[in-house]
Design a protein around this motif. Structure first.
Motif, short mmCIF file in Angstrom:
data_model
loop_
_atom_site.label_atom_id
_atom_site.label_comp_id
_atom_site.label_asym_id
_atom_site.label_seq_id
_atom_site.Cartn_x
_atom_site.Cartn_y
_atom_site.Cartn_z
N VAL A 200 3.60 2.86 5.07
CA VAL A 200 2.66 2.58 6.15
C VAL A 200 2.19 3.87 6.81
O VAL A 200 1.01 4.01 7.17
N GLU A 201 3.09 4.83 6.95
CA GLU A 201 2.70 6.10 7.56
C GLU A 201 1.72 6.86 6.67
O GLU A 201 0.74 7.44 7.18
N TYR A 202 1.95 6.89 5.36
CA TYR A 202 0.99 7.53 4.45
C TYR A 202 -0.36 6.82 4.52
O TYR A 202 -1.42 7.47 4.46
N ALA A 203 -0.35 5.50 4.61
CA ALA A 203 -1.60 4.75 4.72
C ALA A 203 -2.34 5.13 6.01
O ALA A 203 -3.56 5.37 5.99
N ARG A 204 -1.61 5.21 7.11
CA ARG A 204 -2.24 5.57 8.39
C ARG A 204 -2.87 6.96 8.31
O ARG A 204 -4.01 7.15 8.75
N ARG A 205 -2.15 7.91 7.73
CA ARG A 205 -2.68 9.27 7.62
C ARG A 205 -3.94 9.31 6.75
O ARG A 205 -4.83 10.13 6.98
N ALA A 206 -4.00 8.45 5.75
CA ALA A 206 -5.16 8.43 4.85
C ALA A 206 -6.32 7.61 5.40
O ALA A 206 -7.37 7.51 4.76
N GLY A 207 -6.13 7.01 6.56
CA GLY A 207 -7.19 6.21 7.16
C GLY A 207 -7.34 4.83 6.53
O GLY A 207 -8.39 4.20 6.66
N ILE A 208 -6.29 4.37 5.87
CA ILE A 208 -6.32 3.05 5.25
C ILE A 208 -6.09 1.98 6.31
O ILE A 208 -5.16 2.07 7.11
N ASP A 209 -6.95 0.98 6.33
CA ASP A 209 -6.83 -0.12 7.29
C ASP A 209 -6.02 -1.28 6.75
O ASP A 209 -5.33 -1.97 7.51
N VAL A 210 -6.13 -1.51 5.44
CA VAL A 210 -5.48 -2.67 4.81
C VAL A 210 -4.78 -2.23 3.54
O VAL A 210 -5.36 -1.53 2.70
N LEU A 211 -3.52 -2.65 3.39
CA LEU A 211 -2.77 -2.47 2.15
C LEU A 211 -2.56 -3.83 1.52
O LEU A 211 -2.16 -4.78 2.20
N VAL A 212 -2.79 -3.93 0.21
CA VAL A 212 -2.48 -5.15 -0.53
C VAL A 212 -1.16 -4.92 -1.25
O VAL A 212 -1.06 -4.08 -2.15
N TYR A 213 -0.15 -5.66 -0.84
CA TYR A 213 1.21 -5.47 -1.35
C TYR A 213 1.51 -6.54 -2.39
O TYR A 213 1.53 -7.73 -2.10
N ALA A 214 1.75 -6.08 -3.63
CA ALA A 214 1.99 -7.00 -4.75
C ALA A 214 3.08 -6.44 -5.65
O ALA A 214 2.81 -5.90 -6.73
N PRO A 215 4.35 -6.55 -5.24
CA PRO A 215 5.45 -6.01 -6.04
C PRO A 215 5.74 -6.90 -7.25
O PRO A 215 5.37 -8.08 -7.27
N HIS A 216 6.41 -6.34 -8.25
CA HIS A 216 6.81 -7.11 -9.41
C HIS A 216 7.98 -8.04 -9.08
O HIS A 216 8.88 -7.69 -8.33
N PHE A 217 7.95 -9.23 -9.69
CA PHE A 217 9.11 -10.13 -9.72
C PHE A 217 9.64 -10.52 -8.34
O PHE A 217 10.83 -10.72 -8.17
#
Length: 257
Positions: free
Chosen positions: A24-41
């Motif tokens: 989440v911190e890397y996303a914030r630094r990159a200016g990302i507003d939305v992350l789509v989280y889709a882990p395996h299994f």
């Protein structure tokens, strides 16, 4: 494509596998507003709980499922956003697409025509009316793979998307889609994909991108050797296996194992 009010936009990293505070911190630094989280299994309910737990005022995490259709030897990955009912892995591609369509989910094709883990041109042609977007840039890929993906998207006149496909937190935000509208919920993201909202596909093709490629490929070697051996030989039935009691036999007719 729909128009928007001036100044409205949302940056979406359309597919990440890892989710923790660093992600989440890397996303914030990159200016990302939305992350789509889709882990395996992982089951959809577990993904939803974790997505809610890590959403913040600046970064919203939206749950999704990258379903493994087919067998281990010929598995075709399909990313679905907006599912209400769980869909297991290791079912036929037809069975998965039928389940996605029934739920009006947004259906995305990650890494098309890549090895034996992707939809082929024949698959895309068959399910053209169900698919909402094709990934045209994946930082884990070599340039020829991304060129081929762009060609496939163009051939079938399907909307593009990209993602960091991050298995490591520091990869988040290296590539993303910027929609020309505000997106404040899972439903709005599904609508943006399904209605082909105007967007920009943004990616870094410089040194940072190649650093991401090297580290993610190193992780891929681990994921496809020791981790897979552990899953196949030691772990027993996956929680997303169609034979699991959780699915109550609902997918028996389309299970491949």
């Amino acid at each position: 494509m729909a128009g928007v009010s001036a100044g409205e936009s949302t940056r979406v990293d359309c597919h990440v596998k890892v989710l923790n505070d660093r992600t989440v911190e890397y996303a914030r630094r990159a200016g990302i507003d939305v992350l789509v989280y889709a882990p395996h299994f992982k089951r959809l309910s577990e993904i939803r709980e974790r997505a809610a737990a890590y959403s913040t005022d600046s970064v919203q995490v939206i749950p999704a499922r990258e379903v493994f259709t087919g067998s281990w030897q010929d598995r075709k990955h399909v990313l679905a956003i907006g599912l209400e009912d769980p869909v297991p892995d290791f079912i036929t591609l037809e069975g998965a697409m039928t389940a996605f369509d029934r739920q009006d989910a947004a259906v995305l094709v990650p890494h098309p025509e890549f090895l034996t883990v992707s939809l082929t041109k024949r698959d895309i042609r068959e399910y053209r009316d169900v698919i909402d977007a094709i990934e045209i840039f994946n930082p884990k890929h070599l340039p020829r793979h991304n060129r081929r993906a762009r060609t496939v998207a163009s051939k079938f006149d399907l909307a593009p998307f990209t993602s960091s496909y991050a298995h490591l937190p520091r990869s988040v935000g290296v590539s993303y889609v910027e929609f020309d509208r505000s997106i404040e919920s899972e439903a709005e993201l599904v609508e943006a994909f399904r209605s082909n909202e105007r967007r920009r596909v943004v990616y870094d093709n410089g040194l940072k991108r190649w650093g991401t490629t090297a580290s993610e490929l190193g992780h891929l070697v681990y994921e496809n050797t020791w981790e897979k051996i552990d899953r196949l030989l030691l772990s027993g039935t996956e929680p997303t296996h169609p034979d699991h009691i959780f699915y109550d036999g609902k997918f028996d007719d389309v299970a491949v194992y």
